[in-house]
Design a protein around this motif. Structure first.
Motif, PDB file in Angstrom:
ATOM      1  N   ALA A  41       0.751  -1.124  -0.138  1.00  0.00           N
ATOM      2  CA  ALA A  41       0.405   0.224  -0.133  1.00  0.00           C
ATOM      3  C   ALA A  41       1.148   0.856   0.180  1.00  0.00           C
ATOM      4  CB  ALA A  41      -1.245   0.034   1.251  1.00  0.00           C
ATOM      5  N   GLU A  42       2.282   1.724   0.823  1.00  0.00           N
ATOM      6  CA  GLU A  42       2.964   2.950   1.075  1.00  0.00           C
ATOM      7  C   GLU A  42       3.668   2.408  -0.681  1.00  0.00           C
ATOM      8  OE1 GLU A  42       4.521   2.361   5.802  1.00  0.00           O
ATOM      9  OE2 GLU A  42       5.419   1.145   4.164  1.00  0.00           O
ATOM     10  N   ALA A  43       3.788   1.426  -0.764  1.00  0.00           N
ATOM     11  CA  ALA A  43       4.620   1.515  -2.595  1.00  0.00           C
ATOM     12  C   ALA A  43       3.604   2.347  -4.024  1.00  0.00           C
ATOM     13  CB  ALA A  43       5.253   0.579  -3.065  1.00  0.00           C
ATOM     14  N   VAL A  44       1.843   2.017  -3.487  1.00  0.00           N
ATOM     15  CA  VAL A  44       1.364   2.814  -4.485  1.00  0.00           C
ATOM     16  C   VAL A  44       1.265   4.344  -4.364  1.00  0.00           C
ATOM     17  CG1 VAL A  44      -1.332   3.023  -5.070  1.00  0.00           C
ATOM     18  CG2 VAL A  44       0.184   1.149  -4.574  1.00  0.00           C
ATOM     19  N   ILE A  45       1.534   4.368  -3.048  1.00  0.00           N
ATOM     20  CA  ILE A  45       1.037   6.043  -2.423  1.00  0.00           C
ATOM     21  C   ILE A  45       2.552   6.314  -3.496  1.00  0.00           C
ATOM     22  CG2 ILE A  45       1.086   7.413  -1.026  1.00  0.00           C
ATOM     23  CD1 ILE A  45      -1.010   5.826   0.907  1.00  0.00           C
ATOM     24  N   ALA A  46       4.093   6.017  -2.846  1.00  0.00           N
ATOM     25  CA  ALA A  46       4.807   6.442  -3.458  1.00  0.00           C
ATOM     26  C   ALA A  46       4.662   6.221  -4.848  1.00  0.00           C
ATOM     27  CB  ALA A  46       6.508   5.471  -2.837  1.00  0.00           C
ATOM     28  N   SER A  47       4.157   6.055  -5.697  1.00  0.00           N
ATOM     29  CA  SER A  47       3.808   5.902  -7.022  1.00  0.00           C
ATOM     30  C   SER A  47       3.413   7.416  -7.564  1.00  0.00           C
ATOM     31  CB  SER A  47       3.181   4.808  -7.461  1.00  0.00           C
ATOM     32  OG  SER A  47       1.910   4.682  -7.800  1.00  0.00           O
ATOM     33  N   VAL A  48       2.244   6.906  -6.420  1.00  0.00           N
ATOM     34  CA  VAL A  48       1.249   8.799  -7.129  1.00  0.00           C
ATOM     35  C   VAL A  48       2.224   9.819  -6.738  1.00  0.00           C
ATOM     36  CG1 VAL A  48      -0.273   9.783  -6.055  1.00  0.00           C
ATOM     37  CG2 VAL A  48      -1.081   7.519  -6.106  1.00  0.00           C
ATOM     38  N   GLU A  50       5.208  10.175  -6.982  1.00  0.00           N
ATOM     39  CA  GLU A  50       6.301  10.199  -8.211  1.00  0.00           C
ATOM     40  C   GLU A  50       5.885  10.775  -9.491  1.00  0.00           C
ATOM     41  OE1 GLU A  50       7.913   6.436  -8.769  1.00  0.00           O
ATOM     42  OE2 GLU A  50       8.575   6.192  -6.362  1.00  0.00           O
ATOM     43  N   LYS A  51       4.051  10.643  -9.207  1.00  0.00           N
ATOM     44  CA  LYS A  51       4.383  11.623 -10.123  1.00  0.00           C
ATOM     45  C   LYS A  51       2.790  12.692 -10.746  1.00  0.00           C
ATOM     46  CE  LYS A  51       3.847   6.953 -13.443  1.00  0.00           C
ATOM     47  NZ  LYS A  51       4.920   7.567 -14.428  1.00  0.00           N
ATOM     48  N   SER A  52       3.896  13.272  -9.008  1.00  0.00           N
ATOM     49  CA  SER A  52       3.069  14.330  -8.979  1.00  0.00           C
ATOM     50  C   SER A  52       0.795  14.306  -9.246  1.00  0.00           C
ATOM     51  CB  SER A  52       3.115  15.781  -9.195  1.00  0.00           C
ATOM     52  OG  SER A  52       4.692  16.095  -8.687  1.00  0.00           O
ATOM     53  N   ALA A  53       0.278  13.210  -9.021  1.00  0.00           N
ATOM     54  CA  ALA A  53      -0.771  13.094  -9.135  1.00  0.00           C
ATOM     55  C   ALA A  53      -1.561  13.525  -8.150  1.00  0.00           C
ATOM     56  CB  ALA A  53      -0.944  11.813  -9.206  1.00  0.00           C
ATOM     57  N   MET A  54      -1.422  13.995  -6.878  1.00  0.00           N
ATOM     58  CA  MET A  54      -2.623  14.751  -6.232  1.00  0.00           C
ATOM     59  C   MET A  54      -3.064  16.044  -6.992  1.00  0.00           C
ATOM     60  SD  MET A  54      -2.874  12.192  -3.405  1.00  0.00           S
ATOM     61  CE  MET A  54      -3.595  13.790  -1.837  1.00  0.00           C
ATOM     62  N   LYS A  55      -4.523  15.678  -7.174  1.00  0.00           N
ATOM     63  CA  LYS A  55      -5.004  17.196  -7.799  1.00  0.00           C
ATOM     64  C   LYS A  55      -4.934  18.348  -6.892  1.00  0.00           C
ATOM     65  CE  LYS A  55      -8.914  19.296 -10.542  1.00  0.00           C
ATOM     66  NZ  LYS A  55      -9.669  19.308 -10.823  1.00  0.00           N
ATOM     67  N   VAL A  56      -4.797  18.529  -5.528  1.00  0.00           N
ATOM     68  CA  VAL A  56      -4.672  19.264  -4.509  1.00  0.00           C
ATOM     69  C   VAL A  56      -3.818  19.405  -3.287  1.00  0.00           C
ATOM     70  CG1 VAL A  56      -6.651  20.661  -5.381  1.00  0.00           C
ATOM     71  CG2 VAL A  56      -6.790  18.764  -3.781  1.00  0.00           C
ATOM     72  N   ALA A  57      -3.389  19.498  -2.622  1.00  0.00           N
ATOM     73  CA  ALA A  57      -3.416  18.925  -1.257  1.00  0.00           C
ATOM     74  C   ALA A  57      -4.275  18.460  -0.069  1.00  0.00           C
ATOM     75  CB  ALA A  57      -2.407  19.747  -0.666  1.00  0.00           C
ATOM     76  N   GLY A  58      -3.633  16.860   0.149  1.00  0.00           N
ATOM     77  CA  GLY A  58      -4.845  16.072   0.649  1.00  0.00           C
ATOM     78  C   GLY A  58      -4.228  14.965   1.249  1.00  0.00           C
ATOM     79  N   VAL A  59      -4.627  13.867   1.941  1.00  0.00           N
ATOM     80  CA  VAL A  59      -4.651  12.926   2.721  1.00  0.00           C
ATOM     81  C   VAL A  59      -4.067  11.796   1.775  1.00  0.00           C
ATOM     82  CG1 VAL A  59      -5.093  11.492   4.855  1.00  0.00           C
ATOM     83  CG2 VAL A  59      -5.231  13.658   5.230  1.00  0.00           C
ATOM     84  N   PHE A  60      -2.999  10.862   2.088  1.00  0.00           N
ATOM     85  CA  PHE A  60      -3.314   9.886   1.549  1.00  0.00           C
ATOM     86  C   PHE A  60      -2.676   8.743   2.132  1.00  0.00           C
ATOM     87  CE2 PHE A  60      -3.586   7.687  -3.475  1.00  0.00           C
ATOM     88  CZ  PHE A  60      -4.144   6.625  -2.533  1.00  0.00           C
TER      89      PHE A  60
END
Length: 413
Positions: A41-48, A50-60
């Motif tokens: 699960a942590e690796a998935v978040i890391a990949s997110v 890495e690609k700066s996928a979060m549209k706005v700052a927030g919790v993941f």
């Protein structure tokens, strides 16, 4: 309005869901992902990130979770305060996760039908063996439970509804799934090998002439003339969507066709004939009890590792025939995804991409109240128009080919 999402699972589809949810976190709120193995699960978040996928700052946030434990799932839901659960874990956990959502009053969705690990190819309709038994409970709790909101099942169900809405009477629904890509391995499956093989080792059920028809896998093949990938051989196969579409369109023939190359068929046949695709345990000469199917899964490539070198395209289509104003009508609705483009965007191959994006689209519609219906539904029971329009904007456009030409399917609402 519902906010905050829990993703259950950390495989290739979960990675797509995580990236697409992050790209839309302004609408979905806080994001969480849970897996039996926290590191995944942590690796998935890391990949997110890495690609700066979060549209706005927030919790993941990542969490360790045994999704087979209803109490544990319910406790996590309460602890993190989510209102939508996207279950893209193993189909073996569907019912425990669904029960937790009913208990906590949060929206539920999955991308595949529930399976009992000890059983293969139960009697139809498959949804009637598990999920549909919870219809009354979900309605009593006011819980939205959207079943099978991947691509097939999922988008193809929506297309069937969209085509049916164009007709006075539906005669047949044929769903065709072709992967014209190449992963470069000697042999591999595009999603969990255990689930993949379970789909194709039992009876092939289709709905024809108002009743269930039984065939063997690879018994009936047909070449389909398809856009983008060209003429493609596909085989009548058993699949989830047949079991809900047949209930909602009982007067239509409903069939699912899957494309297979000769190499896959040959390897599959050898494995099956040797008993290596059995879900029943055997004892080795050394006294070890093993499940042959799980051994095969263990030695095959992890589908998530196929993504970097995957090339080519997918093509999934609905062919729907019927009548309008007393005249015959035929409609094809389709989508093509590119493996390389999917990897560049979200780090997964095209098949995971097509399964994951629709679940996020559904979550957005639930969050906005459009699909928050407060009961259990299969996807074709919902208004297809906002979903198709949304998919057009977030990576999976739908095209329609009929007597008016070949064009993007878009609705004015």
């Amino acid at each position: 309005m519902k906010r905050n999402v829990l993703i259950i699972g950390a495989g290739g589809v979960a990675q797509v869901v995580a990236h697409k949810a992050a790209q839309n976190n302004d609408k979905l709120g806080d994001l969480h992902i849970a897996s039996r193995t926290l590191a995944k699960a942590e690796a998935v978040i890391a990949s997110v990130h890495e690609k700066s996928a979060m549209k706005v700052a927030g919790v993941f946030k990542a969490h360790a979770l045994d999704a087979m434990d209803t109490a544990a799932v319910a406790a996590l839901i309460r602890d993190i305060g989510v209102q939508i659960v996207i279950n893209v874990g193993s189909p073996f956990v569907n019912m425990t996760v669904l029960d937790a959502c009913i208990e906590t009053g949060v929206a539920y969705m999955d991308t595949a039908i529930h399976e009992d690990p000890s059983k293969i190819c139960e009697i139809p309709p498959w949804y009637g063996n598990y999920e549909w038994k919870k219809r009354d409970a979900t309605k009593a709790a006011g819980v939205t439970a959207i079943l099978g909101i991947g691509f097939d099942p999922g988008v193809v169900n929506v297309w069937a509804r969209a085509a049916a809405d164009m007709m006075d009477k539906v005669h047949s629904i044929d769903i065709v799934d072709i992967n014209a890509g190449s992963h470069g391995k000697y042999f591999a499956t595009n999603f969990d090998p255990e689930i993949n093989f379970r789909e194709f080792t039992g009876t092939v059920y289709s709905w024809q002439g108002g009743k269930w028809q039984e065939n063997a896998m690879f018994e009936i093949g047909k070449t389909w003339d398809l856009p983008i990938v060209g003429p493609s051989k596909a085989y009548l196969s058993g699949h989830d969507e047949v079991h809900s579409l047949s209930a909602n369109y009982p007067d239509a023939d409903v069939r699912f066709w899957m494309g297979f190359g000769e190499h896959y068929i040959n390897v599959f046949t050898v494995l099956k004939n040797l008993g290596l695709l059995s879900e029943q345990p055997v004892v080795t000469a050394e006294g070890l009890e093993v499940v042959p199917l799980k051994v095969v899964k263990a030695v095959l490539p992890d589908p998530a590792t196929l993504a970097p070198g995957y090339t080519g395209k997918t093509l999934i289509a609905d062919f729907v025939k019927g009548e309008k104003d007393g005249k015959p009508v035929e409609v094809m609705i389709y989508n093509s995804a590119d493996h390389k483009e999917a990897y560049e965007e979200v780090g997964s191959q095209g098949i995971s991409y097509t399964a994951g994006v629709p679940a996020v689209a559904a979550a957005i519609l639930v969050a906005e109240g459009v699909w928050d219906v407060g009961q259990m539904v299969n996807v074709e029971e919902l208004d297809p128009r906002p979903f198709i329009n949304l998919l057009n904007t977030i990576g999976l456009p739908s095209y329609i080919k009929d007597d008016q030409g070949d064009r993007l399917l878009q609705y004015e609402i």
